[in-house]
Design an enzyme around this catalytic site. Structure first.
Site, mmCIF file in Angstrom:
data_model
loop_
_atom_site.group_PDB
_atom_site.id
_atom_site.type_symbol
_atom_site.label_atom_id
_atom_site.label_comp_id
_atom_site.label_asym_id
_atom_site.label_seq_id
_atom_site.Cartn_x
_atom_site.Cartn_y
_atom_site.Cartn_z
ATOM 1 N NE ARG A 286 -0.598 -0.530 4.876
ATOM 2 C CZ ARG A 286 -1.012 -0.190 6.088
ATOM 3 N NH1 ARG A 286 -2.087 0.528 6.252
ATOM 4 N NH2 ARG A 286 -0.359 -0.608 7.147
ATOM 5 C CB SER B 264 -5.923 2.359 5.993
ATOM 6 O OG SER B 264 -6.267 2.434 7.350
ATOM 7 C CD GLU C 180 -17.587 2.438 2.158
ATOM 8 O OE1 GLU C 180 -18.829 2.374 2.246
ATOM 9 O OE2 GLU C 180 -16.849 2.547 3.165
ATOM 10 C CG PHE D 200 -15.304 -1.704 2.950
ATOM 11 C CD1 PHE D 200 -16.141 -2.752 3.328
ATOM 12 C CD2 PHE D 200 -14.345 -1.271 3.853
ATOM 13 C CE1 PHE D 200 -16.027 -3.343 4.584
ATOM 14 C CE2 PHE D 200 -14.230 -1.855 5.116
ATOM 15 C CZ PHE D 200 -15.072 -2.891 5.489
ATOM 16 C CG ASP E 82 -8.862 -5.325 11.107
ATOM 17 O OD1 ASP E 82 -8.926 -5.177 12.343
ATOM 18 O OD2 ASP E 82 -8.592 -4.399 10.327
#
Ligand SMILES: Cc1ncc(C[n+]2csc(CCOP(=O)(O)OP(=O)(O)O)c2C)c(N)n1
Ligand SMILES: [Mg+2]
Lengths: 320, 283
Positions: free
Chosen positions: A16, A43, A64, A89, A123
């Site tokens: 990322r 994030s 979203e 998402f 998570d």
């Protein structure tokens, strides 16, 4: 016994961050590049872009569906929107919005999806999407890219900014070896043969390219010479490269951080079935959800690490 | 485009209604009710209000843009696009047929001039329109973005995501209109899912709200759109609640959800056309 790896690394970083740095660079190169994010700027590593180009960045809040529509609309003024959120998402939650407003309408939107697959870790399954590549590759017009490390993700991000058309760019959260060159040129749709071999081909995408590099060294110790091909672009798939390699090796393994159903392996299987039926073994998640754990633990438990690629290669060889 | 008199515009409305009825009748499918109710809006917009260029350019820079979020009104939109010069009126006869550019719901895929985004799956248009409006601001393009939504459509959550966004960013170059006909597929909106006080809702979301109480009176519709335009550029998105009657213009179709998505049969078509004079020539 230490491994003689054909690719090595000195540093680890999350993919990322490769996206975030590539996004900033793309913004500097082209004033039409704009960003959107649904309350995950940190994030997604989109903060540097936002700081440098505040007028070209849109916080959408936790909404979203709206974000995808906004991005589609912005393309009409010639903007190149990068819409970022977690992979779950960015796909499942907004599939209809992507389908109608982006893919069917052929809009130049870049859907940027972080925290894909098991390796987001603790998570757990609500966030660990393992179906996104399948959903996105089924959409007509959609280009689907899953780079393997920081450098390749950065290069891919710059490449999609220059490409005209809808793109799904998938990357992840964990700190991961940087084993590809910083100055690489990223060619959308062009597979990269990283290691030459003659006995079996390993087609890998995303984080599992590194596992494939490790698996190749392990196999070599046992006298098995695997070819490793980095399939960073799942769609359009480089069928030529796949067929050329399997013509030589006669069998293959696919490796991806995704459900076996509908992923890269299935795309390769389709190609082989049509043109050169050959044994193919899948390394992927076998019709299950993920769970909490560290990335390494999860890759091991769900059978996605180098050891599992080695086992799959031997199964494929035995079927030749 | 030359400004037209109310009488001339009224004639276009009547012709649009004929077009819609003949189009859905020809393929025995499609949605006549809402386009009949929005004829005045479509005509006021395309023949009086919009700064637009029928030599269609997808990016629409330097012109007003219109988005149809409730894509099932396609027959009405296609008629007004054809009648204002986007494509040959003759092409209306291909509506919903194989290989046509006039898909059941609007699409860009077949490159029909006038269409900038696909719609049909409800609830998405306001987001797209906002994106286009934001791009206009970034490009220092002072033209406006218009969008039409259905009232039933407002039950979709995405609309309210977009509503919140529009006010937060002060997207004041956008005029949204709701076709407030009080009907949807399964019945009146009050029975299906009551929208309650819509004006208060939009105001609470931070919008400037006007009401056009007679959405089937051309003069009122134009005045409403003029008022809406005068409210743009003041830091708030503008909402125009347009009270219409579904099926307006045909006595046996008016005011009921029954004609939302049912075409007339031969006899019903003849009866309906008998109430609507052929003003500009049928396609
Ligand atoms: C997301 C989505 N859900 C359901 C439908 C099916 N549908 C088409 S029109 C309609 C009713 C819409 O009501 P309204 O917006 O008031 O339009 P009107 O009936 O007044 O034309 C429904 C439920 C759809 N097109 N899209
Ligand atoms: Mg309605």
């Amino acid at each position: 016994m230490s491994l003689d790896l054909k690719f090595t690394y000195t540093e680890k970083k999350d993919t990322r961050s490769g996206f975030g740095d590539g996004f900033l660079e793309a913004g500097r190169r082209n004033p039409n590049v704009v960003g959107l994010c649904a309350d995950l700027i940190g994030s997604l590593k989109m903060g540097d872009f936002q700081k440098e180009f505040p007028d070209r960045f849109f916080q959408t809040g936790i909404a979203e569906a709206n974000m995808i529509g906004l991005a589609a609309g912005m393309t009409l003024g010639g903007k190149i929107p990068f819409a970022g959120t977690f992979a779950n998402f960015a796909t499942g939650r907004v599939y209809d919005q992507i389908r109608q407003s982006v893919a069917y309408s052929d809009k130049n939107v870049k859907i940027c999806a972080s925290h894909a697959g098991l390796t987001l870790g603790e998570d757990g399954a609500t966030h660990q999407i393992l179906e996104d590549l399948g959903m996105m590759k089924m959409l007509p017009h959609m280009t689907v890219i899953n780079p393997c490390d920081y450098n390749q993700t950065k290069a891919a991000t710059l490449a999609i900014a220059e490409y005209e058309g809808p793109v799904y760019l998938r990357f992840g959260r964990p700190s991961w070896p940087i084993f590809t060159p910083a100055d690489q040129k990223f060619e959308i749709g062009k597979a990269w043969k990283m290691i030459d071999g003659k006995d079996v081909t390993i087609f890998a995408t995303g984080h599992l390219v590194w596992e494939a590099v490790v698996a190749e060294a392990m196999l070599r110790q046992e006298g098995i010479h695997a070819e490793v091909i980095n399939i960073h672009t799942i769609k359009p798939l480089d069928q030529e490269a796949i067929l050329e390699s399997v013509k030589k090796t006669g069998c293959a393994v696919s490796a991806e951080e995704h459900q076996i159903n509908g992923g890269l392996g299935d795309s390769i299987a389709q190609t082989l079935i049509r043109h050169n039926p050959a044994p193919l073994e899948y390394v992927g998640v076998n019709d299950s959800f993920g769970e909490s754990g560290t990335p390494t633990q999860l890759l091991e438990k769900y059978g996605l690490n180098a050891e599992n690629i080695v086992k799959a290669a031997k199964r494929a060889l035995a079927r030749k | 485009m030359e400004k037209q008199s109310i009488e001339q515009l009224q004639n276009i409305c009547t012709q649009l209604r004929r077009d819609v009825l003949r189009m859905v009748h020809a393929v025995q499918s499609g949605h006549p009710g809402a386009p009949l109710g929005c004829a005045e809006f479509f005509v006021a917009l395309y023949f009086d209000q919009l700064h637009h260029n029928p030599d269609f350019k997808m990016n629409g820079s330097g012109e007003d843009l219109f988005f149809l979020s409730n894509g099932h009104l396609s027959a009405g939109w296609y008629s007004v696009l054809a009648r204002s010069g986007y494509f040959p009126v003759e092409e209306l006869k291909t509506f919903r047929k194989l290989n046509s550019r006039l898909q059941g719901h609007p699409a860009t895929h077949e490159h029909l001039p006038g269409i900038r985004i696909a719609s049909g799956s409800l609830g998405q248009g306001l987001s797209v329109a906002l994106g286009a409006a934001q791009a206009k601001k970034l490009n220092q393009d002072d033209k406006l973005v218009y969008i039409l939504m259905g009232d039933g459509e407002l039950q979709e959550g995405q609309v309210w995501e977009a509503a919140m966004y529009a006010a937060h960013y002060g997207v004041d170059n956008l005029i949204a209109t709701v076709d407030y006909n009080g009907q949807q597929i399964d019945g009146p909106t009050t029975k299906v899912m009551d929208l309650k006080n819509l004006k208060a809702k939009w105001e609470a979301f931070g919008w400037e709200v006007i009401e056009t109480k007679n959405g089937n009176d051309l003069k009122s519709v134009i005045e409403g759109l003029e008022l809406a335009k005068s409210l743009t550029g003041k830091g708030k998105p503008v909402m125009n609640l347009l009270y219409t009657e579904m099926g307006y213009g045909v006595d046996f179709m008016v005011g009921t959800h029954k004609w939302h998505g049912s075409p007339p049969n031969d006899e019903q078509l003849a009866k309906a056309l008998g109430q609507l004079e052929e003003t500009l020539g049928d396609y």
